[in-house]
Design an enzyme around this catalytic site. Structure first.
Site: not given
Ligand code: GUN
Length: 298
Positions: A55, A99, A122
């Site tokens: 990311k 996350q 998100d």
């Molecule tokens: N962990 C797995 N997928 C995601 C996501 O789309 N966002 C976040 N913040 N954590 C994740």
């Protein structure tokens, strides 16, 4: 010989990233604003470390201001909330992502709901979930995986899904539920199925669009697929595979790809399908937040 399309999510994501980079440069030039993304990671989970690194790398490639906060596995919740409060008030930050999963002593809901809805890239805040569920898709931050999937579906069958049956397998808050809301907003007839669904194969056989997000390797078989369907595989499962007499691990989806591609019109591979789109949509949401902060339309 199959004539089905192997949907190239990686190429689509690269194309979108180029557009996002150009729009990010324009925002900096015209308004002096660089989109800023803050990623918070708690603990040392190896998969999460990889996701977060990807990311950040993508954010930097798009010309964004990118910051990472790595917190210890045993960090007190008050400290996490204090950090989010600081990021909520930081004008250089337009998107905040914590996350998941979090260690057990942290309450996921309390943490995700403490992010300001306007910085919730998100799409996990109840305000954004509410907007999406109410059909105000253009006004919401939409969770990245379903948002990316909609673009892949649109490329195959267009934006209006009137008359099409869509089956989502999986009812998670991150994928299944927002996916169903998006498909419904696009006029599809939507079924959400899950582990308690009776005759899942039969349900899937009626689908023109299948989105599989269950986390079970190769669960969806070729004979479940309606001829001509569009099949989207969200699964990322690590399985053991025999390569030249050696046992190695490899990634596979929730769909038996080799079988599905013989029947469907189009299928996403794993890897290289949905995954790259998810990260790109995070950048798209962050750019949108920065543009809104600059007084521009999203
Ligand atoms: N962990 C797995 N997928 C995601 C996501 O789309 N966002 C976040 N913040 N954590 C994740």
């Amino acid at each position: 010989m199959t004539t089905a399309i192997r949907i190239d999510g990686k190429a689509k994501a690269a194309e979108l990233s180029k557009e996002i980079t150009a729009r990010s440069e324009a925002l900096l030039r015209d308004h002096g604003i660089r989109p800023g993304l803050a990623v918070v990671i708690v603990g040392e989970d190896p998969a999460s470390q990889v996701y977060v690194r990807n990311k950040q790398r993508t954010a930097e490639a798009c010309g964004f201001h990118s910051v990472r906060h790595s917190l210890a596995e045993d960090v007190p919740q008050a400290e996490v909330l204090a950090l989010i409060d600081e990021l909520n008030r930081d004008d250089a930050i337009h998107g905040i992502l914590v996350q998941l999963p979090l260690p057990d002593h942290l309450d996921e809901q309390t943490v995700t709901q403490s992010i300001l809805p306007v910085k919730d890239v998100d799409g996990f805040h109840y305000v954004n979930i509410g907007k999406l569920t109410a059909g105000h898709v253009d006004d919401a931050f939409v969770p990245c995986t379903p948002a990316g999937i909609m673009l892949l579906i649109e490329d195959q069958v267009g934006a209006d899904l009137s008359g099409l049956n869509a089956v989502v397998i999986g009812r998670s808050n991150i994928v299944g539920k927002p996916m169903a809301s998006l498909l419904l907003a696009a006029n599809a007839t939507v079924t959400i199925s899950h582990s308690r669904t009776r005759d899942l194969a039969g349900v899937v056989r009626g689908a023109d669009i299948v989105v599989a997000a269950v986390g079970r390797a190769n669960m969806v078989r070729g004979d479940w697929i309606k001829p001509g369907a569009v099949v989207i595989d969200v699964g990322i499962n690590r399985i053991e595979a025999e390569v030249d007499g050696e046992t190695k691990t490899r990634l596979t989806g929730d769909v038996a790809f080799d079988e599905a591609i013989e029947v469907a019109a189009a299928v996403t591979p794993v890897p290289g399908g949905v995954g790259p789109m998810t990260i790109t949509m995070l950048m798209s949401n962050t750019l949108r937040s920065a543009r809104l902060a600059a007084g521009e339309g999203g």
